[in-house]
Design a protein around this motif. Structure first.
Motif, PDB file in Angstrom:
ATOM      1  N   ASP A 154       0.684  -1.442   0.240  1.00 39.91           N
ATOM      2  CA  ASP A 154       0.241   0.306  -0.140  1.00 39.91           C
ATOM      3  C   ASP A 154       0.576   0.997   0.019  1.00 39.91           C
ATOM      4  N   ASP A 155       1.887   1.428   0.030  1.00 40.07           N
ATOM      5  CA  ASP A 155       3.242   2.193  -0.267  1.00 40.07           C
ATOM      6  C   ASP A 155       2.902   3.104  -1.447  1.00 40.07           C
ATOM      7  N   LYS A 156       3.082   4.351  -1.494  1.00 42.98           N
ATOM      8  CA  LYS A 156       3.028   4.999  -2.608  1.00 42.98           C
ATOM      9  C   LYS A 156       4.382   5.272  -2.964  1.00 42.98           C
ATOM     10  N   ILE A 157       5.052   4.770  -4.190  1.00 39.17           N
ATOM     11  CA  ILE A 157       6.305   4.762  -4.578  1.00 39.17           C
ATOM     12  C   ILE A 157       6.634   6.127  -5.464  1.00 39.17           C
ATOM     13  N   LEU A 158       7.348   6.848  -5.738  1.00 44.07           N
ATOM     14  CA  LEU A 158       7.677   7.286  -6.905  1.00 44.07           C
ATOM     15  C   LEU A 158       8.977   7.783  -7.336  1.00 44.07           C
ATOM     16  N   ILE A 159       8.203   7.381  -8.595  1.00 43.16           N
ATOM     17  CA  ILE A 159      10.038   7.578 -10.246  1.00 43.16           C
ATOM     18  C   ILE A 159       9.847   8.074 -10.892  1.00 43.16           C
ATOM     19  N   ILE A 160      10.637   9.172 -10.932  1.00 46.73           N
ATOM     20  CA  ILE A 160      11.327  10.452 -11.306  1.00 46.73           C
ATOM     21  C   ILE A 160      12.308   9.944 -12.477  1.00 46.73           C
ATOM     22  N   ASN A 170      10.552   0.323 -17.361  1.00 46.69           N
ATOM     23  CA  ASN A 170       9.709   0.665 -15.358  1.00 46.69           C
ATOM     24  C   ASN A 170       8.018   0.952 -15.995  1.00 46.69           C
ATOM     25  N   ALA A 171       7.656   1.685 -17.082  1.00 46.94           N
ATOM     26  CA  ALA A 171       6.176   1.812 -17.263  1.00 46.94           C
ATOM     27  C   ALA A 171       5.494   0.189 -17.231  1.00 46.94           C
ATOM     28  N   ARG A 172       6.168  -0.772 -17.631  1.00 45.72           N
ATOM     29  CA  ARG A 172       6.399  -1.797 -18.059  1.00 45.72           C
ATOM     30  C   ARG A 172       5.991  -3.100 -16.592  1.00 45.72           C
ATOM     31  N   THR A 173       6.894  -2.944 -15.416  1.00 50.21           N
ATOM     32  CA  THR A 173       7.439  -3.626 -14.722  1.00 50.21           C
ATOM     33  C   THR A 173       6.315  -3.345 -14.127  1.00 50.21           C
ATOM     34  N   PHE A 174       5.798  -1.381 -13.796  1.00 48.06           N
ATOM     35  CA  PHE A 174       5.037  -0.887 -13.038  1.00 48.06           C
ATOM     36  C   PHE A 174       3.256  -1.064 -13.328  1.00 48.06           C
ATOM     37  N   SER A 175       3.226  -1.077 -15.129  1.00 48.55           N
ATOM     38  CA  SER A 175       2.098  -0.857 -15.085  1.00 48.55           C
ATOM     39  C   SER A 175       0.562  -1.529 -14.494  1.00 48.55           C
ATOM     40  N   ASP A 176       0.372  -2.380 -13.577  1.00 47.92           N
ATOM     41  CA  ASP A 176      -0.525  -2.749 -12.969  1.00 47.92           C
ATOM     42  C   ASP A 176      -0.648  -2.039 -11.507  1.00 47.92           C
ATOM     43  N   ASN A 177       0.425  -1.207 -10.773  1.00 55.51           N
ATOM     44  CA  ASN A 177       0.283  -0.639 -10.181  1.00 55.51           C
ATOM     45  C   ASN A 177      -0.027   0.619  -9.863  1.00 55.51           C
ATOM     46  N   LYS A 178      -0.518   0.780  -8.765  1.00 56.01           N
ATOM     47  CA  LYS A 178      -0.798   2.072  -8.975  1.00 56.01           C
ATOM     48  C   LYS A 178      -0.563   2.811  -7.782  1.00 56.01           C
ATOM     49  N   ASN A 179      -0.229   2.182  -6.930  1.00 55.84           N
ATOM     50  CA  ASN A 179       0.715   2.955  -5.799  1.00 55.84           C
ATOM     51  C   ASN A 179       1.862   3.167  -6.803  1.00 55.84           C
ATOM     52  N   VAL A 180       2.408   2.947  -7.305  1.00 57.07           N
ATOM     53  CA  VAL A 180       3.647   3.795  -7.958  1.00 57.07           C
ATOM     54  C   VAL A 180       3.420   4.586  -9.306  1.00 57.07           C
ATOM     55  N   THR A 181       3.669   6.128  -9.124  1.00 55.52           N
ATOM     56  CA  THR A 181       3.879   7.265 -10.252  1.00 55.52           C
ATOM     57  C   THR A 181       5.195   7.183 -10.954  1.00 55.52           C
ATOM     58  N   LEU A 182       4.332   7.094 -12.147  1.00 49.72           N
ATOM     59  CA  LEU A 182       5.453   7.390 -13.265  1.00 49.72           C
ATOM     60  C   LEU A 182       5.835   9.327 -14.130  1.00 49.72           C
ATOM     61  N   LEU A 183       6.432   9.768 -12.775  1.00 52.90           N
ATOM     62  CA  LEU A 183       7.158  10.847 -13.952  1.00 52.90           C
ATOM     63  C   LEU A 183       8.288  10.951 -14.781  1.00 52.90           C
ATOM     64  N   GLN A 226       4.145  19.368  -9.852  1.00 50.70           N
ATOM     65  CA  GLN A 226       2.079  18.172 -10.070  1.00 50.70           C
ATOM     66  C   GLN A 226       2.443  17.467  -9.072  1.00 50.70           C
ATOM     67  N   LEU A 227       3.280  17.244  -8.555  1.00 46.44           N
ATOM     68  CA  LEU A 227       3.571  16.408  -7.131  1.00 46.44           C
ATOM     69  C   LEU A 227       2.980  17.059  -6.128  1.00 46.44           C
ATOM     70  N   SER A 228       2.932  15.663  -4.950  1.00 47.80           N
ATOM     71  CA  SER A 228       2.388  15.988  -3.785  1.00 47.80           C
ATOM     72  C   SER A 228       2.693  15.050  -2.944  1.00 47.80           C
ATOM     73  N   SER A 229       2.697  15.321  -1.938  1.00 50.70           N
ATOM     74  CA  SER A 229       3.611  14.157  -0.785  1.00 50.70           C
ATOM     75  C   SER A 229       3.168  13.218  -0.569  1.00 50.70           C
ATOM     76  N   GLY A 230       3.099  12.908   0.331  1.00 53.96           N
ATOM     77  CA  GLY A 230       2.692  11.000   1.000  1.00 53.96           C
ATOM     78  C   GLY A 230       3.474   9.905   0.363  1.00 53.96           C
ATOM     79  N   TYR A 231       4.672  10.226  -0.722  1.00 54.06           N
ATOM     80  CA  TYR A 231       5.073   8.775  -1.479  1.00 54.06           C
ATOM     81  C   TYR A 231       6.100   8.203  -0.166  1.00 54.06           C
TER      82      TYR A 231
END
Length: 303
Positions: A154-160, A170-183, A226-231
């Motif tokens: 459930d932890d939110k992860i960010l990839i910049i 990375n997009a395909r690795t986390f394709s179904d994981n909505k807790n991972v945000t990609l910038l 556009q990013l927010s906290s909580g990661y």
């Protein structure tokens, strides 16, 4: 800023270094320039079972196949080059690089932001190796941290990703994981032209070839806002192939502008209180090592 490095990161292929533009020994050049840095070494390469558990069944076979590896490494299939030679000279340094990403992640989660000089293998995924990327180090590290309980699902992860190339792996690795945000800030005119993986990116900044530093930094800054906290953790793929002198990236940044991009990212992540791991990513030109050093110094001076 902790620096993660081991001498085994360096990819020394002798005369075969002319088969690919990547300078496999630039890590030692960066280390030499950072003579007063806080250097931490991984204890060993990532374990084979950690790698295999991250792959689908077909890739588990292909990763042992010399022809498939040569395609992924973008080098010709030379008959007298054995799998064991490829493994010892190229794959083993990459496994050390994956271990460096995991080491950096644990340091960041413990309160010490870290920069792994290797890693950032953002074209690899559980389904495919390509673009000189065999192992997806972020995906493997994430999986290991989940298994150890250091992260939860459930932890939110960010990839910049500020490498010149879109991070399709990375997009395909986390394709179904909505807790991972990609910038992802990338040159849309070059490899990989992957519309499916591009759609997975949450904050996309496609650029055209020839984009210079001023526009790049302005667009990067707007995306970061556009990013927010909580990661719980942020990974930054800090490839230097955005340099004007890079033969593959197609962008036009100076060394100083690359360092400024790193500083912009770090300032934003610190403002949001997000633990941070920088990763090596791509970089194929003569100024790559200098840009990495400049970036590390810019980020370190911002603390």
């Amino acid at each position: 800023m902790k620096i993660i490095y081991h001498e085994n990161y360096n990819i020394d292929v002798g005369i075969f270094k002319f088969l690919h533009p990547f300078d496999g020994c630039k890590f030692s050049k960066v280390r030499a320039a950072l003579n007063d840095a806080d250097i931490i070494a991984p204890q060993g390469p990532i374990a084979e079972d950690a790698i295999l558990s991250s792959l689908n069944e077909l890739l588990k076979i292909q990763i042992k196949d010399k022809a498939a590896l040569c395609r992924a490494l973008e080098i010709p299939k030379i008959p007298f080059l054995s799998f064991s030679w490829l493994d010892s000279r190229i794959l083993s340094p990459m496994r050390w690089g994956v271990a460096g990403t995991l080491t950096a992640s644990r340091l960041a989660l413990g309160g010490d932001d870290a920069w792994n000089l290797a890693g950032g293998y953002h074209h690899a995924s559980p389904h495919r190796m390509e673009g000189f990327c065999i192992y997806n180090d972020i995906g493997i590290s994430y999986q290991q941290l989940i298994a150890s309980g250091e992260l939860t699902a459930d932890d939110k992860i960010l990839i910049i990703d500020i490498d010149a190339h879109h991070g399709n792996g990375n997009a395909r690795t986390f394709s179904d994981n909505k807790n991972v945000t990609l910038l992802d800030v990338y040159n849309a005119d070059i490899y990989p032209n992957d519309p499916v993986s591009r759609r997975r990116v949450d904050i996309a900044v496609p650029l055209t070839s020839g984009t210079g530093g001023e526009l790049y930094l302005n667009k990067l800054g707007a995306a970061l806002e556009q990013l927010s906290s909580g990661y719980k953790l942020a990974f930054v793929v800090a490839g230097t192939d955005v340099l004007a002198t890079d033969p593959l990236g197609g962008l036009a940044l100076s060394v100083a502008e690359v360092a400024q991009s790193h500083k912009l990212v770090y300032q934003r992540l610190k403002a949001l209180h997000i633990p941070t791991v920088f990763l090596g990513g791509g970089g194929y030109g003569k100024d790559s090592a200098a840009a990495i050093v400049a970036g590390i110094k810019a980020v370190s001076s911002d603390r």
